[in-house]
Design a protein around this motif. Structure first.
Motif: not given
Length: 153
Positions: A20-44
């Protein structure tokens, strides 16, 4: 031993949403620009230590505003295992392969911030065996994406 850690992480991920913790976050869905940007930042950052190429199995990905938190399992494209003995972190940086093979695994934990339209990794670990991020300054700075990890104030 490494499977014990994976079971603990999996258990925490299953139990936390039910508390029951308050949740202010979301999980960027597969195929979204946001998720791709996050993975591309972590990858190198990860490829510098594990060698190229790397893709990720997302265990947990949380974003809120300009902050993000990720728990990822790196692999070679197509699901291939990463031979820890052939990685730069073992061959060139002197890390102990035994630790990653038998104790820590190679899961990645990362914190990212968005600057303009780009994401940048501000801290990360590979093969952590503890919840190093459930303390300050992370609990204050990344409060929205760390619900359930940090003590309630």
């Amino acid at each position: 031993m490494r499977y014990v850690r994976q079971w603990i992480v999996a258990g925490v991920m299953l139990v936390l949403p039910q508390l029951g913790f308050a949740q202010n976050w979301h999980e960027p869905a597969r195929g979204t620009v946001e998720r791709a940007q996050l993975m591309n930042a972590i990858r190198p950052v990860v490829e510098w230590r594990l060698g190229r190429p790397v893709e990720f199995v997302v265990r947990q990905l949380r974003a809120s505003g300009d902050h993000a938190f990720a728990i990822l399992s790196p692999q070679r494209p197509g699901g291939g295992a990463i031979d820890i003995n052939e990685t730069p972190m073992v061959r060139y940086f002197g890390e102990d392969a035994y630790f990653f093979e038998e104790v820590g695994g190679i899961d990645v934990i990362a914190f990212l911030i968005r600057e303009g339209d780009q994401w940048a990794v501000v801290d990360h670990s590979i093969g952590a065996t503890d919840v190093w991020f459930a303390r300050e300054p992370y609990c204050s700075v990344f409060v929205d994406v760390l619900h359930g990890y940090c003590p309630l104030k």
